[in-house]
Design an enzyme around this catalytic site. Structure first.
Site, PDB file in Angstrom:
ATOM      1  N   GLY A  40      49.498  -2.768  27.713  1.00 18.20           N
ATOM      2  CA  GLY A  40      49.156  -1.160  27.814  1.00 18.20           C
ATOM      3  C   GLY A  40      50.884  -0.721  26.759  1.00 18.20           C
ATOM      4  N   GLY A  42      51.852   2.311  25.798  1.00 19.35           N
ATOM      5  CA  GLY A  42      51.818   3.527  25.660  1.00 19.35           C
ATOM      6  C   GLY A  42      53.347   4.021  25.669  1.00 19.35           C
ATOM      7  N   GLY A  45      55.314   1.912  28.424  1.00 22.64           N
ATOM      8  CA  GLY A  45      54.642  -0.142  27.585  1.00 22.64           C
ATOM      9  C   GLY A  45      55.110  -0.635  26.257  1.00 22.64           C
ATOM     10  N   HIS A 266      44.833  19.554  37.432  1.00 23.65           N
ATOM     11  CA  HIS A 266      45.776  20.558  36.313  1.00 23.65           C
ATOM     12  C   HIS A 266      45.784  22.249  35.702  1.00 23.65           C
ATOM     13  CE1 HIS A 266      48.372  22.064  33.190  1.00 23.65           C
ATOM     14  NE2 HIS A 266      48.973  21.440  33.304  1.00 23.65           N
ATOM     15  N   ARG A 330      51.423  22.522  39.903  1.00 25.88           N
ATOM     16  CA  ARG A 330      49.774  22.543  39.957  1.00 25.88           C
ATOM     17  C   ARG A 330      49.573  22.528  41.029  1.00 25.88           C
ATOM     18  NH1 ARG A 330      51.081  17.608  34.565  1.00 25.88           N
ATOM     19  NH2 ARG A 330      52.580  19.685  34.368  1.00 25.88           N
ATOM     20  N   HIS A 401      43.480  15.625  35.692  1.00 23.10           N
ATOM     21  CA  HIS A 401      44.699  15.218  34.863  1.00 23.10           C
ATOM     22  C   HIS A 401      45.274  14.179  35.148  1.00 23.10           C
ATOM     23  CE1 HIS A 401      47.075  16.686  31.407  1.00 23.10           C
ATOM     24  NE2 HIS A 401      48.135  16.613  32.207  1.00 23.10           N
ATOM     25  N   ARG A 435      52.515  15.184  41.030  1.00 21.47           N
ATOM     26  CA  ARG A 435      52.896  15.418  39.757  1.00 21.47           C
ATOM     27  C   ARG A 435      53.107  16.988  39.408  1.00 21.47           C
ATOM     28  NH1 ARG A 435      53.100  15.166  34.920  1.00 21.47           N
ATOM     29  NH2 ARG A 435      51.380  15.001  34.417  1.00 21.47           N
TER      30      ARG A 435
HETATM   31  C1  LIG Z   1      46.676  16.235  27.710  1.00 26.59           C
HETATM   32  C2  LIG Z   1      48.065  15.551  28.389  1.00 26.59           C
HETATM   33  C3  LIG Z   1      48.560  15.898  28.150  1.00 26.59           C
HETATM   34  C4  LIG Z   1      49.623  16.024  29.196  1.00 26.59           C
HETATM   35  N1  LIG Z   1      51.325  16.480  29.210  1.00 26.59           N
HETATM   36  C5  LIG Z   1      52.106  16.321  29.903  1.00 26.59           C
HETATM   37  C6  LIG Z   1      53.589  16.281  29.431  1.00 26.59           C
HETATM   38  O1  LIG Z   1      53.833  16.851  28.662  1.00 26.59           O
HETATM   39  N2  LIG Z   1      54.576  15.806  30.175  1.00 26.59           N
HETATM   40  C7  LIG Z   1      54.862  14.900  31.457  1.00 26.59           C
HETATM   41  O2  LIG Z   1      55.209  14.249  31.307  1.00 26.59           O
HETATM   42  N3  LIG Z   1      52.692  14.329  30.634  1.00 26.59           N
HETATM   43  C8  LIG Z   1      52.120  14.502  29.988  1.00 26.59           C
HETATM   44  N4  LIG Z   1      50.987  14.545  30.436  1.00 26.59           N
HETATM   45  C9  LIG Z   1      51.147  12.867  31.364  1.00 26.59           C
HETATM   46  C10 LIG Z   1      50.990  11.151  30.151  1.00 26.59           C
HETATM   47  O3  LIG Z   1      50.802  12.410  28.948  1.00 26.59           O
HETATM   48  C11 LIG Z   1      51.197  10.404  30.808  1.00 26.59           C
HETATM   49  O4  LIG Z   1      50.724  10.432  32.171  1.00 26.59           O
HETATM   50  C12 LIG Z   1      51.550   9.334  30.137  1.00 26.59           C
HETATM   51  O5  LIG Z   1      51.377   9.562  28.343  1.00 26.59           O
HETATM   52  C13 LIG Z   1      50.706   7.807  30.311  1.00 26.59           C
HETATM   53  O6  LIG Z   1      52.093   6.841  29.396  1.00 26.59           O
HETATM   54  P1  LIG Z   1      51.448   5.480  29.868  1.00 26.59           P
HETATM   55  O7  LIG Z   1      51.779   4.723  29.349  1.00 26.59           O
HETATM   56  O8  LIG Z   1      51.650   5.304  31.168  1.00 26.59           O
HETATM   57  O9  LIG Z   1      49.786   5.091  29.622  1.00 26.59           O
HETATM   58  P2  LIG Z   1      49.358   5.531  28.224  1.00 26.59           P
HETATM   59  O10 LIG Z   1      49.929   6.282  27.399  1.00 26.59           O
HETATM   60  O11 LIG Z   1      47.687   5.666  29.386  1.00 26.59           O
HETATM   61  O12 LIG Z   1      49.035   4.042  27.718  1.00 26.59           O
HETATM   62  C14 LIG Z   1      48.238   2.521  28.119  1.00 26.59           C
HETATM   63  C15 LIG Z   1      48.048   1.953  27.479  1.00 26.59           C
HETATM   64  O13 LIG Z   1      47.973   0.880  27.960  1.00 26.59           O
HETATM   65  C16 LIG Z   1      46.735  -0.066  27.557  1.00 26.59           C
HETATM   66  N5  LIG Z   1      45.523  -0.558  27.715  1.00 26.59           N
HETATM   67  C17 LIG Z   1      44.828   0.254  28.886  1.00 26.59           C
HETATM   68  N6  LIG Z   1      44.361  -0.952  29.557  1.00 26.59           N
HETATM   69  C18 LIG Z   1      44.121  -1.716  29.026  1.00 26.59           C
HETATM   70  C19 LIG Z   1      43.240  -2.997  29.191  1.00 26.59           C
HETATM   71  N7  LIG Z   1      42.570  -3.450  29.832  1.00 26.59           N
HETATM   72  N8  LIG Z   1      44.112  -4.046  28.358  1.00 26.59           N
HETATM   73  C20 LIG Z   1      45.272  -3.811  27.252  1.00 26.59           C
HETATM   74  N9  LIG Z   1      45.474  -2.829  27.093  1.00 26.59           N
HETATM   75  C21 LIG Z   1      45.319  -1.442  28.079  1.00 26.59           C
HETATM   76  C22 LIG Z   1      46.435   1.276  25.941  1.00 26.59           C
HETATM   77  O14 LIG Z   1      45.219   0.648  24.376  1.00 26.59           O
HETATM   78  C23 LIG Z   1      47.164   1.902  25.744  1.00 26.59           C
HETATM   79  O15 LIG Z   1      47.993   1.103  25.195  1.00 26.59           O
HETATM   80  C24 LIG Z   1      49.724  14.808  29.641  1.00 26.59           C
HETATM   81  C25 LIG Z   1      48.690  14.064  29.768  1.00 26.59           C
HETATM   82  C26 LIG Z   1      47.950  14.157  29.357  1.00 26.59           C
HETATM   83  C27 LIG Z   1      46.223  13.534  29.830  1.00 26.59           C
END
Ligand SMILES: Cc1cc2nc3c(=O)[nH]c(=O)nc-3n(C[C@H](O)[C@H](O)[C@H](O)COP(=O)(O)OP(=O)(O)OC[C@H]3O[C@@H](n4cnc5c(N)ncnc54)[C@H](O)[C@@H]3O)c2cc1C
Length: 637
Positions: A40, A42, A45, A266, A330, A401, A435
């Site tokens: 991951g 994002g 990660g 949300h 929320r 959400h 959250r």
């Molecule tokens: C529309 C929207 C708006 C938002 N706005 C806000 C905001 O303004 N402020 C805030 O604090 N939060 C916000 N959030 C929440 C926030 O965006 C997320 O909780 C956060 O970005 C998650 O980050 P992450 O790195 O945990 O996961 P992600 O960004 O989801 O990344 C997941 C990663 O894992 C990888 N992955 C998944 N499964 C596998 C697998 N089996 N094999 C290989 N790779 C895999 C993907 O490729 C990706 O790289 C929002 C959410 C949404 C939906």
């Protein structure tokens, strides 16, 4: 089993600093010898992979998209919290800590939340140094706006594209390490299973999504930062690829799944408009800084909004919660919207919407100011609905959400499987049962930039680098299991599309394990999900082959996991005989229809251990101790 969160001793404000000192260090020359897998890329990660490599570890990073830039994090709109107190409105690390614990309805680990609040300020400094173009006020300081559950302005933002800008920052740092050869990036790989050697996480098996080939990767530790599982509901604001599969693979291998039923709904999303819709769109919570939420006072009033006079409107959040008004958390805002619609006051064709009205703000500040703050969100709304929110109120309704549940981790972000660390939305950690807005980005980046880089050293320092070969039995067996499962999916040869099963699962969960739950509904859901799972393995249609690019196959694997996981959510919801935050069991509510907790019996994290398919999972708990915050009935009045 009682789980130990391994919270360090001492006063809460000193725990993290002391723990950092007490953690064993890996010396720079030895860091080079350790391999770490990060699944991951994002915000969680990506930040972790870049920072670990900068520290000197050798990192292999994986994502299923073609580039880390496409992680779901890019969708984050509204902002990221930090306790800088630039507006001088009374904020502090302690207040951010308190608001977050209370916002989560007292179901999070105090020490983690305090550390999060401490790290929040470091994140802003770090991101500014990376060049993130945060909005600034007239004097040049970074600007802030307000989000739900707080009475101070502490949300830093880059228009409505905060996640995108933060992800570009993390990606730049990651790219530098890739160019230096310290991170090997594996895009278009899907992790299908975790490899354990002597009970420790030592590798993964992935499928190359372009060629269909299986690959084995070994490491000294594995980090999962694979995001949230809101798509289990089919319709959600999450990116279409968000899934539970990596977490569920780890769960099958013994990692505990914590609080799986804690889902965030949300309050401000564009309402569902048709049966064949596959995605919902968020309208950022930041809009509630200036937008006023209302419904017609009289049920069944179908006049267009501008024909409903002021005196016949119910600004129900402002009336019911005068202190927080439209900025209640929320879960509270969502339940209230549902309540209004259930009472027949919903607007729009379906009656499942409420107004979010900017008329007063435009009159007060002028259209140009509102456009500057929210222009891209207004444009998005107009493109989707063909309504111009500068002229007519937005229509919004709650939608799935975010998922507070995730793999259980201790204070070091390590799961109960030694060597398996979990970050960002994929872990259960800091948000409790609800959250607060703008806290997910804060948590993902705190985990990735500032927490894991220390704590993983504490684990590795106690271990000599393994001489692991991917030809070891554990890898061979894991790959065989993964291959068998892919073959099984391809052999179903049924008639119903995978989407059809997914949509049905989503409807069951939304109806019985969504914004409001009750025991009878949950029991019913459990039976229906089991039956649906049986039908899936009899009649799902998975076209194409396994040795090619096949998105139907990818989707089938994820939905198969969602079907099993959906049952776990229901089991968890049934076990928690109280209401708290986003888990609202109708049998447990106050006279004012707020969530009624049972602190005597449920002040804990529920952590589930896999016992085999179709077997009930085993329940474990981590008792939550509150020494710095008094447990109270949450009130936003
Ligand atoms: C529309 C929207 C708006 C938002 N706005 C806000 C905001 O303004 N402020 C805030 O604090 N939060 C916000 N959030 C929440 C926030 O965006 C997320 O909780 C956060 O970005 C998650 O980050 P992450 O790195 O945990 O996961 P992600 O960004 O989801 O990344 C997941 C990663 O894992 C990888 N992955 C998944 N499964 C596998 C697998 N089996 N094999 C290989 N790779 C895999 C993907 O490729 C990706 O790289 C929002 C959410 C949404 C939906």
């Amino acid at each position: 089993m009682l789980l130990d969160g391994k919270v360090p001793g001492g006063p809460i404000a000193e725990k993290w600093e002391r723990h950092q000192f007490e953690l064993k260090l890996v010396n720079p020359a030895n860091k080079r010898k350790f391999n770490i897998i990060v699944v991951g890329t994002g915000l969680g990660g990506g930040a972790a992979a870049a920072t670990l490599a900068e520290l000197g570890y050798y990192v292999k990073a994986f994502c299923f998209q073609d580039s880390p830039r496409r992680a779901h994090s890019i969708a984050a709109q509204g902002g990221i919290n930090a306790a800088k107190n630039y507006p001088n409105d009374g904020d502090s690390i302690h207040r951010l800590f308190y608001d977050t614990v209370k916002g989560g309805d007292f179901r999070a680990r105090e020490a983690n939340v305090h550390r999060l609040a401490e790290c929040s300020n470091l994140i802003i400094d770090h991101c500014v140094a990376q060049g993130i173009p945060f909005a600034r006020d007239y004097g040049g300081l970074l600007a802030n706006r307000s989000f739900g559950g707080a009475q101070v302005s502490r949300t830093f933002y880059a228009r409505g594209q905060t996640g995108q800008q933060l992800l570009l920052g993390a990606y730049s740092s990651l790219s530098r390490q890739i160019a230096d050869g310290k991170v090997e990036m594996y895009p278009r790989r899907e992790m299908l299973d975790l490899v354990l050697v002597n009970g420790h996480a030592k590798g993964i098996v992935v499928r190359n999504l372009i060629t269909g080939e299986f690959e084995r990767h070994a490491a000294d530790a594995v980090v999962l930062a694979t995001g949230g599982y809101g798509n289990v509901f089919f319709l959600s604001t999450n990116a279409m690829g968000s899934n539970v599969s990596a977490n569920f693979a780890a769960y099958r291998k013994g990692a505990f799944f914590a609080n799986p039923c804690f889902t965030q709904i949300h309050p401000t999303c564009i309402p569902v408009h048709g049966t064949y819709q596959s995605k919902l769109t968020l309208m950022s919570e930041s809009l509630r800084n200036d937008g006023r939420v209302w419904v017609p006072k009289n049920p069944g009033d179908k006049r267009p909004p501008h024909q409903i006079p002021e005196g016949e409107r119910d600004y129900y959040l402002e009336n019911k919660y005068p202190s927080f008004g439209n900025l209640v958390p929320r879960d509270v805002a969502s339940r209230n919207a549902k309540e209004q619609c259930d009472a027949g006051k919903g607007v729009g064709d379906t009656g499942l919407a409420v107004y979010l009205d900017f008329n007063d703000a435009i009159k007060r500040d002028g259209e140009a100011v509102i456009r500057k703050k929210y222009g891209n969100l207004f444009q998005m709304y107009e493109k989707i609905t063909a309504d111009d929110p500068y002229q007519t109120p937005m229509m919004i309704y709650p939608a799935v959400h975010y998922t507070m549940g995730g793999l259980w981790v201790d204070y070091n972000l390590m799961s109960n499987v030694p060597g398996l660390f979990v970050l960002g939305e994929a872990n259960f950690s800091d948000h409790g049962a609800n959250r607060l807005g703008a806290s997910a980005l804060m948590q993902g980046l705190a985990d990735g930039y500032f927490v894991l880089p220390y704590t993983i050293g504490g684990y590795l320092a106690g271990h000599t680098k393994g001489q692991l070969s991917t030809s070891d039995r554990a890898f061979v067996e894991t790959e065989k299991n993964v291959r068998d499962r892919i073959d099984k999916l391809l052999a179903i040869n049924g008639k119903r599309t995978v989407d059809d099963f997914h949509r049905r699962l989503g409807l069951i969960l939304w109806e019985y394990c969504g914004m409001a739950r009750n025991n009878a509904g949950l029991e019913k859901a459990r039976g229906e999900i089991r039956q649906l799972k049986g039908e899936f393995w009899e009649d799902a249609m998975v076209p194409g082959g396994g040795d090619v690019f096949n998105q139907s196959l990818e989707k089938a694997g994820r939905v198969a996991d969602f079907l099993e996981f959906g049952e776990l959510m229901v089991i968890d919801a049934l076990a928690r005989q109280e209401s708290c935050g986003g888990h609202f069991n109708e049998d447990f509510q106050t006279e004012e229809n707020e969530a009624r907790r049972d602190d005597e019996n449920f002040c804990h994290v529920a952590a589930w251990q896999y016992q085999g398919e179709d077997q009930d999972p085993e329940f474990h708990k981590e008792e939550l101790q509150f020494e710095n915050v008094k447990l109270t009935q949450r009130s936003y009045k």
